[in-house]
Motif scaffolding. Structure first.
Motif, PDB file in Angstrom:
ATOM      1  N   GLY A 374       0.823  -1.196   0.000  1.00 16.35           N
ATOM      2  CA  GLY A 374       0.000   0.000   0.000  1.00 16.35           C
ATOM      3  C   GLY A 374       0.857   1.246   0.000  1.00 16.35           C
ATOM      4  N   ALA A 375       0.435   2.235   0.765  1.00 10.39           N
ATOM      5  CA  ALA A 375       1.154   3.511   0.842  1.00 10.39           C
ATOM      6  C   ALA A 375       2.182   3.499   1.962  1.00 10.39           C
ATOM      7  N   MET A 376       2.849   2.363   2.103  1.00  8.45           N
ATOM      8  CA  MET A 376       3.930   2.178   3.081  1.00  8.45           C
ATOM      9  C   MET A 376       5.031   1.414   2.371  1.00  8.45           C
ATOM     10  N   VAL A 377       5.908   2.161   1.707  1.00  8.26           N
ATOM     11  CA  VAL A 377       6.890   1.592   0.784  1.00  8.26           C
ATOM     12  C   VAL A 377       8.265   2.115   1.147  1.00  8.26           C
ATOM     13  N   ILE A 407       9.227  15.908   0.382  1.00 10.17           N
ATOM     14  CA  ILE A 407       9.389  15.463   1.766  1.00 10.17           C
ATOM     15  C   ILE A 407       9.501  13.945   1.780  1.00 10.17           C
ATOM     16  N   VAL A 408      10.680  13.440   2.151  1.00 11.87           N
ATOM     17  CA  VAL A 408      10.894  12.013   2.336  1.00 11.87           C
ATOM     18  C   VAL A 408      11.591  11.812   3.675  1.00 11.87           C
ATOM     19  N   LEU A 409      11.475  10.595   4.214  1.00 12.81           N
ATOM     20  CA  LEU A 409      12.015  10.270   5.525  1.00 12.81           C
ATOM     21  C   LEU A 409      12.966   9.091   5.403  1.00 12.81           C
ATOM     22  N   THR A 410      13.956   9.055   6.278  1.00 25.45           N
ATOM     23  CA  THR A 410      14.833   7.901   6.369  1.00 25.45           C
ATOM     24  C   THR A 410      14.454   7.082   7.598  1.00 25.45           C
ATOM     25  N   CYS A 411      14.910   5.837   7.645  1.00 26.67           N
ATOM     26  CA  CYS A 411      14.660   4.985   8.808  1.00 26.67           C
ATOM     27  C   CYS A 411      15.587   3.789   8.712  1.00 26.67           C
ATOM     28  N   GLY A 412      15.386   2.825   9.613  1.00 25.18           N
ATOM     29  CA  GLY A 412      16.163   1.597   9.601  1.00 25.18           C
ATOM     30  C   GLY A 412      17.241   1.581  10.660  1.00 25.18           C
ATOM     31  N   THR A 413      17.491   0.409  11.193  1.00 23.30           N
ATOM     32  CA  THR A 413      18.535   0.235  12.196  1.00 23.30           C
ATOM     33  C   THR A 413      19.876   0.737  11.683  1.00 23.30           C
ATOM     34  N   TYR A 414      20.137   0.545  10.394  1.00 20.28           N
ATOM     35  CA  TYR A 414      21.407   0.956   9.808  1.00 20.28           C
ATOM     36  C   TYR A 414      21.339   2.350   9.187  1.00 20.28           C
ATOM     37  N   ARG A 419      11.961   5.839   3.342  1.00 18.89           N
ATOM     38  CA  ARG A 419      10.582   5.363   3.471  1.00 18.89           C
ATOM     39  C   ARG A 419       9.606   6.384   2.894  1.00 18.89           C
ATOM     40  N   PHE A 420       8.519   5.850   2.359  1.00 16.51           N
ATOM     41  CA  PHE A 420       7.506   6.675   1.711  1.00 16.51           C
ATOM     42  C   PHE A 420       6.156   6.393   2.353  1.00 16.51           C
ATOM     43  N   LEU A 421       5.525   7.457   2.835  1.00 17.80           N
ATOM     44  CA  LEU A 421       4.231   7.363   3.529  1.00 17.80           C
ATOM     45  C   LEU A 421       3.302   8.461   3.016  1.00 17.80           C
ATOM     46  N   PRO A 422       2.987   8.485   1.738  1.00 15.97           N
ATOM     47  CA  PRO A 422       2.155   9.576   1.219  1.00 15.97           C
ATOM     48  C   PRO A 422       0.745   9.530   1.777  1.00 15.97           C
ATOM     49  N   PRO A 423       0.112  10.680   1.918  1.00 12.15           N
ATOM     50  CA  PRO A 423      -1.308  10.677   2.279  1.00 12.15           C
ATOM     51  C   PRO A 423      -2.115  10.006   1.176  1.00 12.15           C
ATOM     52  N   LEU A 424      -3.199   9.373   1.557  1.00 14.04           N
ATOM     53  CA  LEU A 424      -4.002   8.653   0.563  1.00 14.04           C
ATOM     54  C   LEU A 424      -4.802   9.599  -0.315  1.00 14.04           C
ATOM     55  N   ALA A 425      -4.776  10.875   0.007  1.00 20.37           N
ATOM     56  CA  ALA A 425      -5.427  11.885  -0.820  1.00 20.37           C
ATOM     57  C   ALA A 425      -4.514  12.423  -1.914  1.00 20.37           C
ATOM     58  N   ILE A 426      -3.290  11.932  -2.009  1.00 19.32           N
ATOM     59  CA  ILE A 426      -2.348  12.434  -3.004  1.00 19.32           C
ATOM     60  C   ILE A 426      -2.757  11.962  -4.400  1.00 19.32           C
ATOM     61  N   SER A 427      -2.417  12.762  -5.411  1.00 22.10           N
ATOM     62  CA  SER A 427      -2.720  12.403  -6.794  1.00 22.10           C
ATOM     63  C   SER A 427      -1.578  11.580  -7.391  1.00 22.10           C
ATOM     64  N   ASP A 428      -1.890  10.841  -8.442  1.00 23.02           N
ATOM     65  CA  ASP A 428      -0.858  10.108  -9.166  1.00 23.02           C
ATOM     66  C   ASP A 428       0.190  11.064  -9.734  1.00 23.02           C
ATOM     67  N   GLU A 429      -0.251  12.224 -10.188  1.00 22.82           N
ATOM     68  CA  GLU A 429       0.676  13.190 -10.781  1.00 22.82           C
ATOM     69  C   GLU A 429       1.742  13.619  -9.773  1.00 22.82           C
ATOM     70  N   LEU A 430       1.328  13.874  -8.540  1.00 25.00           N
ATOM     71  CA  LEU A 430       2.293  14.271  -7.516  1.00 25.00           C
ATOM     72  C   LEU A 430       3.221  13.118  -7.154  1.00 25.00           C
ATOM     73  N   LEU A 431       2.690  11.900  -7.107  1.00 25.33           N
ATOM     74  CA  LEU A 431       3.538  10.749  -6.838  1.00 25.33           C
ATOM     75  C   LEU A 431       4.614  10.617  -7.905  1.00 25.33           C
ATOM     76  N   HIS A 432       4.218  10.707  -9.151  1.00 21.54           N
ATOM     77  CA  HIS A 432       5.202  10.601 -10.231  1.00 21.54           C
ATOM     78  C   HIS A 432       6.224  11.738 -10.158  1.00 21.54           C
ATOM     79  N   ASP A 433       5.765  12.945  -9.850  1.00 22.11           N
ATOM     80  CA  ASP A 433       6.679  14.077  -9.738  1.00 22.11           C
ATOM     81  C   ASP A 433       7.693  13.834  -8.631  1.00 22.11           C
ATOM     82  N   GLY A 434       7.215  13.406  -7.466  1.00 22.45           N
ATOM     83  CA  GLY A 434       8.133  13.139  -6.357  1.00 22.45           C
ATOM     84  C   GLY A 434       9.136  12.049  -6.696  1.00 22.45           C
TER      85      GLY A 434
END
Length: 446
Positions: A374-377, A407-414, A419-434
């Motif tokens: 889903g929107a947790m990638v 806006i992107v975030l990092t994570c992980g033990t190392y 990580r990507f957590l976009p709001p579910l209201a985001i458009s495909d166009e913005l996803l592709h742009d990001g």
């Protein structure tokens, strides 16, 4: 599907100043003078408005939001139903304390959670403020119910910043360093980590973990086993199929309370209402927060009635737990998820992002793994030619994306996972742009 109304914020990336702009720089000076230095920020820009997939800063820059305030604004940062529900509740009353003079909003949220969470058994719910607070209360409830003390958690886990949840969290810096001693009777087992486990399948990984629990803790001493169905801060690690069901079955066999920490994965984030739903896992207790209330502070523990009713009257609660504004927001957020088909939208977002990121992986050996639902990638970045974590590359890539207004975030033990957590209201166009920005930035980095 009808997406959330975002007409009050233009849905396109737009940079009118360098980042940070002059107003953000001035506010950062004030922040440094007024706010404790331990409170950090990912980006040095200050938000003014947000809706859909865009955050507008005080200088007028429009940033593509691939973070959702760490999975909080799942329905959008100003979802209309949430805004109207909170406005109406503010006009009625802001607080009475549910433990003093209760109100129907708390009961309605509890009823909704009892209905929506996995399993058709009789359930009860208690409301709190933060994910960490809810995790602590889940442990309290499990200990009272079982009469046992020990708690098992997993490698790479993140459960919060309070004393008990720091003990339950794996990563030292920045969450634990210097803050001990920590709460006792917390034990750690190995997780299923498919990218780094070789050929170890879910059943074998579960057997490995449970053998250690048997030998080092003992089922007769164990109150609860607490796990994120997909890890959050630990690196968006999704256990191999069969891992979670095997743990749940073992807990049932040994009368151990199986607790699913769905603080980050809950409320449509993973393309199911809850991540446990994908394999039909029914936890004894489920912990929720973040996406539950459209940005207002609320969390919950929901579970089997006989377990939830174990604590004595007055043993659960808190002054602000289930605040009426947060309850109104939660009911509106749940309505938005159900009415606007956001579970399906999360799956669409996941399909788009995984296709783009796996295409990038095929062309760049530094993208070691692409994973998520889903929107947790996430993408795990490694040194080319192997699987050695490359935290420096993850940091540089996130910084390059930030400079271009994504806006992107990092994570992980190392520290090597983006990580990507976009709001579910985001458009495909913005996803592709990001993702275009991300791909260009990675190509420019050595």
């Amino acid at each position: 599907m009808t997406l959330t109304d975002v007409s009050h914020v233009t849905q396109r990336r737009l940079l009118v100043t360098d980042l940070p702009g002059p107003r953000s720089r001035a506010l950062m000076e004030r922040k440094l003078a007024a706010v404790a230095s331990g409170v950090g920020t990912t980006m040095p820009v200050f938000a003014a408005r947000a809706a859909g997939g865009i955050v507008v800063d005080v200088d007028g820059n429009h940033l593509v939001d691939l973070g959702s305030g760490i999975a909080v604004t799942t329905v959008g940062a100003s979802a209309p139903r949430v805004v109207e529900a909170v406005r109406a509740q503010v006009a009625a009353f802001t607080h009475t304390c549910f433990m003093v003079t209760p109100y129907d909003g708390y009961v309605e949220v509890a009823e909704a959670l009892n209905r929506l969470t996995p399993g058709d058994h009789e359930k009860r719910t208690a409301l709190f403020n933060s994910g960490a607070e809810a995790v602590e209360n889940a442990v309290k409830i499990a200990r009272v119910h079982t009469g046992r003390d020990a708690v098992v958690v997993f490698d790479h886990a993140y459960h919060g910043r309070t004393n008990l949840t720091m003990a339950m969290t794996a990563k030292n810096m920045p969450y634990k360093h210097g803050f001990g001693p920590f709460a006792p009777e917390v034990y750690r087992a190995p997780l299923s980590y498919p990218y780094r486990d070789g050929d170890l399948d879910g059943a074998a990984a579960a057997a490995r973990a449970l053998d250690l629990v048997d030998k080092q803790v003992g089922a007769d001493n164990l109150a609860a086993l607490v796990i994120e169905p997909i890890q959050g801060e630990g690196g968006f690690i999704e256990p191999a199929p069969g891992f979670l069901p095997a743990l749940a079955a073992w807990c049932r066999e040994h009368s151990v309370v199986f607790v699913a920490d769905e603080v980050q994965t809950g409320f449509a984030r993973t393309g199911d209402l809850f991540a446990c739903d994908r394999e039909g896992v029914v936890p004894d207790l489920i912990v929720t927060a973040k996406g539950i209330a459209g940005g207002l502070p609320l969390s919950a523990v929901t579970g089997r009635a006989e377990i939830m009713d174990s604590p004595h009257v007055g043993g659960l609660g808190g002054t602000y737990g289930g605040n009426p504004l947060a309850c109104a927001a939660a009911l509106a957020a749940i309505e938005t998820i159900e009415t606007d088909g956001l579970v399906g939208r999360a799956r669409e977002i996941g399909a788009l992002m995984l296709e783009r990121l796996r295409s990038l992986q095929a062309r760049d050996p530094r993208v070691g793994d692409v994973r998520g639902r889903g929107a947790m990638v996430a993408v795990e970045l490694v040194e080319a030619g192997g699987r050695t974590p490359d935290a420096a590359l993850a940091k540089a890539l996130a910084s390059a994306a930030h400079q271009e207004g994504v806006i992107v975030l990092t994570c992980g033990t190392y520290g090597n996972v983006l990580r990507f957590l976009p709001p579910l209201a985001i458009s495909d166009e913005l996803l592709h742009d990001g993702l275009d920005v991300l791909e260009t930035a990675l190509g420019s980095l050595p």
